[in-house]
Scaffold this motif. Sequence first.
Motif, mmCIF file in Angstrom:
data_model
loop_
_atom_site.group_PDB
_atom_site.id
_atom_site.type_symbol
_atom_site.label_atom_id
_atom_site.label_comp_id
_atom_site.label_asym_id
_atom_site.label_seq_id
_atom_site.Cartn_x
_atom_site.Cartn_y
_atom_site.Cartn_z
ATOM 1 N N THR A 34 5.203 39.576 -27.652
ATOM 2 C CA THR A 34 4.611 40.066 -29.067
ATOM 3 C C THR A 34 3.190 40.578 -28.851
ATOM 4 N N ASP A 35 2.733 41.310 -29.952
ATOM 5 C CA ASP A 35 1.375 41.879 -29.600
ATOM 6 C C ASP A 35 0.581 41.425 -31.042
ATOM 7 N N PRO A 36 -0.213 40.246 -31.057
ATOM 8 C CA PRO A 36 -0.662 39.642 -29.824
ATOM 9 C C PRO A 36 -0.001 38.407 -29.417
ATOM 10 N N GLY A 63 -7.357 27.550 -25.975
ATOM 11 C CA GLY A 63 -8.533 27.813 -26.349
ATOM 12 C C GLY A 63 -8.427 28.777 -27.865
ATOM 13 N N GLY A 64 -7.159 29.012 -28.408
ATOM 14 C CA GLY A 64 -7.058 30.013 -29.371
ATOM 15 C C GLY A 64 -7.332 31.556 -29.192
ATOM 16 N N ILE A 65 -7.440 31.713 -27.865
ATOM 17 C CA ILE A 65 -7.568 33.165 -27.494
ATOM 18 C C ILE A 65 -6.113 33.817 -27.408
ATOM 19 N N MET A 66 -6.156 34.956 -27.958
ATOM 20 C CA MET A 66 -5.040 35.894 -28.268
ATOM 21 C C MET A 66 -5.141 36.997 -27.250
ATOM 22 N N ILE A 90 -9.289 37.970 -27.374
ATOM 23 C CA ILE A 90 -9.948 37.833 -28.322
ATOM 24 C C ILE A 90 -9.982 36.392 -28.794
ATOM 25 N N GLU A 91 -11.303 35.856 -28.674
ATOM 26 C CA GLU A 91 -11.485 34.467 -29.262
ATOM 27 C C GLU A 91 -11.266 34.426 -30.805
ATOM 28 N N THR A 92 -11.056 33.208 -31.308
ATOM 29 C CA THR A 92 -10.879 33.002 -32.617
ATOM 30 C C THR A 92 -12.348 33.309 -33.635
#
Length: 122
Positions: free
Chosen positions: A34-36, A43-46, A66-68
Amino acid sequence: MRIAATAAVLAAVLILPSMPSRAQVSYESWPVLTDPFPSTGGGGIMIHDYDPVVADGKCSTNFRAIETNGTVYRNAIVFDAVETQGGVLCTNGKWRSLDSDATGTTPFKVFLKGGVKRGSAE
């Protein structure tokens, strides 16, 4: 003594075919990307815009992590492209930052077949 050793080797050879072999991974069973999607680093990074293209024995793509908090890291990744199961397995990924000198590797793999992208960190 030599006959006993030969018998032991023969017995081992005869037993091997009856032992279960390691199951081959069915790449088509991996989830569709999927995107993202979540980074293997956690760490929640997508991971956004991940669209590997195959050329010259390699899979490559630029992408954003991309960080949260909204911080964006622009990166590029190159994998070895291996033809298998009627598609291409992108493996042994090496990424690099497009904004700094950061580099690394990933356990993540991508399987491309029939226009469908699947991924796993298996």
